[in-house]
Write a protein that holds these residues in place. Sequence first.
Motif, PDB file in Angstrom:
ATOM      1  N   GLN A  23       0.805  -1.224   0.000  1.00  0.00           N
ATOM      2  CA  GLN A  23       0.000   0.000   0.000  1.00  0.00           C
ATOM      3  C   GLN A  23       0.840   1.276   0.000  1.00  0.00           C
ATOM      4  OE1 GLN A  23      -2.580  -2.010   3.189  1.00  0.00           O
ATOM      5  NE2 GLN A  23      -4.050  -0.675   2.189  1.00  0.00           N
ATOM      6  N   HIS A  25       0.848  -9.667   4.655  1.00  0.00           N
ATOM      7  CA  HIS A  25      -0.284  -8.736   4.645  1.00  0.00           C
ATOM      8  C   HIS A  25      -0.835  -8.738   3.218  1.00  0.00           C
ATOM      9  CE1 HIS A  25      -2.119  -4.886   6.491  1.00  0.00           C
ATOM     10  NE2 HIS A  25      -2.673  -5.017   5.308  1.00  0.00           N
ATOM     11  N   PHE A  26      -1.591  -9.745   2.909  1.00  0.00           N
ATOM     12  CA  PHE A  26      -2.355  -9.923   1.667  1.00  0.00           C
ATOM     13  C   PHE A  26      -1.556 -10.247   0.397  1.00  0.00           C
ATOM     14  CE2 PHE A  26      -5.771  -6.784   3.466  1.00  0.00           C
ATOM     15  CZ  PHE A  26      -6.231  -7.765   4.332  1.00  0.00           C
ATOM     16  N   ASN A  73      -1.899 -10.962   8.461  1.00  0.00           N
ATOM     17  CA  ASN A  73      -2.931  -9.952   8.662  1.00  0.00           C
ATOM     18  C   ASN A  73      -4.298 -10.471   8.208  1.00  0.00           C
ATOM     19  OD1 ASN A  73      -3.667  -7.059   9.212  1.00  0.00           O
ATOM     20  ND2 ASN A  73      -4.343  -7.213   7.082  1.00  0.00           N
ATOM     21  N   TYR A 133     -12.980  -1.604  12.574  1.00  0.00           N
ATOM     22  CA  TYR A 133     -13.436  -0.420  11.823  1.00  0.00           C
ATOM     23  C   TYR A 133     -14.872  -0.028  12.158  1.00  0.00           C
ATOM     24  CZ  TYR A 133      -9.116  -0.545   9.265  1.00  0.00           C
ATOM     25  OH  TYR A 133      -7.790  -0.480   8.958  1.00  0.00           O
ATOM     26  N   TRP A 168     -18.307  -0.467   4.355  1.00  0.00           N
ATOM     27  CA  TRP A 168     -17.370  -0.562   5.466  1.00  0.00           C
ATOM     28  C   TRP A 168     -18.100  -0.563   6.807  1.00  0.00           C
ATOM     29  CZ3 TRP A 168     -13.841   2.148   1.860  1.00  0.00           C
ATOM     30  CH2 TRP A 168     -12.622   1.480   1.708  1.00  0.00           C
ATOM     31  N   GLU A 187      -5.205  -1.954  13.959  1.00  0.00           N
ATOM     32  CA  GLU A 187      -5.758  -1.023  12.954  1.00  0.00           C
ATOM     33  C   GLU A 187      -7.086  -0.498  13.462  1.00  0.00           C
ATOM     34  OE1 GLU A 187      -6.221  -2.501   8.937  1.00  0.00           O
ATOM     35  OE2 GLU A 187      -4.298  -3.559   9.052  1.00  0.00           O
ATOM     36  N   TRP A 238      -5.097   3.311  11.569  1.00  0.00           N
ATOM     37  CA  TRP A 238      -4.963   3.064  10.130  1.00  0.00           C
ATOM     38  C   TRP A 238      -5.455   4.300   9.425  1.00  0.00           C
ATOM     39  CZ3 TRP A 238      -2.509  -0.623   7.409  1.00  0.00           C
ATOM     40  CH2 TRP A 238      -2.621  -0.528   6.010  1.00  0.00           C
ATOM     41  N   GLU A 286      -5.671   1.460  -1.517  1.00  0.00           N
ATOM     42  CA  GLU A 286      -6.646   0.693  -0.738  1.00  0.00           C
ATOM     43  C   GLU A 286      -7.223  -0.473  -1.562  1.00  0.00           C
ATOM     44  OE1 GLU A 286      -7.422   0.544   2.450  1.00  0.00           O
ATOM     45  OE2 GLU A 286      -9.069  -0.827   2.072  1.00  0.00           O
ATOM     46  N   TRP A 287      -6.365  -1.385  -1.985  1.00  0.00           N
ATOM     47  CA  TRP A 287      -6.768  -2.646  -2.620  1.00  0.00           C
ATOM     48  C   TRP A 287      -7.800  -2.406  -3.733  1.00  0.00           C
ATOM     49  CZ3 TRP A 287      -2.806  -5.224  -1.185  1.00  0.00           C
ATOM     50  CH2 TRP A 287      -2.286  -5.076   0.101  1.00  0.00           C
ATOM     51  N   PHE A 334      -7.316   7.021   3.955  1.00  0.00           N
ATOM     52  CA  PHE A 334      -7.416   6.684   5.382  1.00  0.00           C
ATOM     53  C   PHE A 334      -6.356   7.428   6.206  1.00  0.00           C
ATOM     54  CE2 PHE A 334      -9.918   2.966   4.097  1.00  0.00           C
ATOM     55  CZ  PHE A 334     -10.699   2.685   5.221  1.00  0.00           C
TER      56      PHE A 334
HETATM   57  O1  IFM Z   1      -6.229  -1.020   4.038  1.00  0.00           O
HETATM   58  C1  IFM Z   1      -6.747  -2.079   4.776  1.00  0.00           C
HETATM   59  C2  IFM Z   1      -5.619  -2.892   5.384  1.00  0.00           C
HETATM   60  O2  IFM Z   1      -4.711  -3.347   4.435  1.00  0.00           O
HETATM   61  C3  IFM Z   1      -6.173  -4.092   6.122  1.00  0.00           C
HETATM   62  N1  IFM Z   1      -7.242  -3.694   7.019  1.00  0.00           N
HETATM   63  C4  IFM Z   1      -8.265  -2.822   6.565  1.00  0.00           C
HETATM   64  C5  IFM Z   1      -7.651  -1.608   5.887  1.00  0.00           C
HETATM   65  C6  IFM Z   1      -8.758  -0.633   5.426  1.00  0.00           C
HETATM   66  O3  IFM Z   1      -9.651  -1.279   4.586  1.00  0.00           O
END
Ligand code: IFM
Length: 436
Positions: free
Chosen positions: A25, A120-121, A164, A290, A322, A350, A388, A395-396, A404
């Motif tokens: 990211q 992390h992904f 993650n 979140y 979200w 986060e 976060w 953001e994916w 954010f």
């Molecule tokens: O940006 C993501 C993060 O990589 C993993 N947790 C949620 C965040 C916000 O969507």
Amino acid sequence: MRTKATIEGSSHDAFLWGAATSHHQVEDDEPSDWADWTRDPSHTIDGSRAGRACEWWSGRAEEDLTLAARLGHTAHRLGLSWARLEPEPGRFDEVAFDRYARLLDHAHGEGLTIMATLFHFTLPRWLAKEGACLSPRFPERFARFCDRVARRLGDRIDLVATINEPSVLAFMAYAGKRWPPGLGRIDAFFRALAAILRAHAAGYAALLDARPASKVGLVLNAPRFDPASGSRRDLLAARLQDRFFNAIVLDALTEKRGRVAELAGPLRVSALPKIPGLRGSFHWLGLNYYGRYRVRFDPRAAGTLFGAHVQEHNVRLEHVDWGEIHPDGLRDQLLRFAQASPGTPLYVTENGVMDPTDARRVRYLEQHVAAVEEAMAGGAPVRGYFHWSLLDNFEWAEGWRAPFGLVAVDRETGVRTPRPSAERYRALIEAKEGHT
Ligand code: IFM
């Protein structure tokens, strides 16, 4: 690691205050499965890719970590790119390890305690080709990577997170089609989740073998799922979603089925096999929180376990859901983690809000830090809070459309501008630490 820090009402060896980022990211040009996936513009809502991102790899990480320290942070959570560090199976890139070593040294020089996440992904391309998390060799390959990181960088990492958000990854990439490999099959959700937890257990063992002093944890994303009404059908749908997203992982880690299953009432279902070495495989747990979802029973929503999310979306971006801002849920989930694993140190790894104008972020921050304090007053051993994110970043599937950051980043010029929330966070940390 720092030894003296406090949060109102309690004292701890080190209450950490910081922000979180992850490598893909913020780092430029990570050569991973995500770089390949986002070559197809339909995979992000704005057709974008991480690209040069926040240029952390080519040099700006240091400047941003210095900025974090100036903003009062005492810690930072970041990701290390497996794809960079092991570009071919079993071949490790020493130059990339050196780059991270410099970055981590700089962070420590700024007084930041470091939490590093190892998966992390994003995955190395070769592993994606082999089947990603469903490759039969995935757990063993992750353990080898953990071993190398512990030996090469372990003395520079204060807290290490293996993986993650297992449930999010299994949901988005294996049950869903929006993240790679995008299988879109519900059976793949359970197989991927089991494989991710197997990899965590193998990684935990490898980290400790290589470096017995490692402090290893796992980071879970645990939203609240509440029924949209008092009807039994809504209650059942909410419990199903909670069970298969949250409780299934907590259960597997702690094997306190009775206690955790209470939250799901009669639904004592576990679709995961028993995973050797998983129970108790952590020194600490991370909670990413979140908001909450209000769930309404919907017989057409089989893919989301017969529950549709019907809350007022106060964090909504086009089709992206979200959930609803609900600070009490952070308190409740921290207390739930504390009950599931008594005595285990907890970190909020986060917590944040997509908010380009900063209209909501100041209040969001204040309310969620207050929720952490309530959880601590209720007995949850929380040892840190990571917002976060430090910076606006990629953001994916939402691409560059979901800022954010405590710090805004101009996509054209790269100029960093701390938002008012960054200043508020600094004041809040100073007040909590008693040096106003
Ligand atoms: O940006 C993501 C993060 O990589 C993993 N947790 C949620 C965040 C916000 O969507």
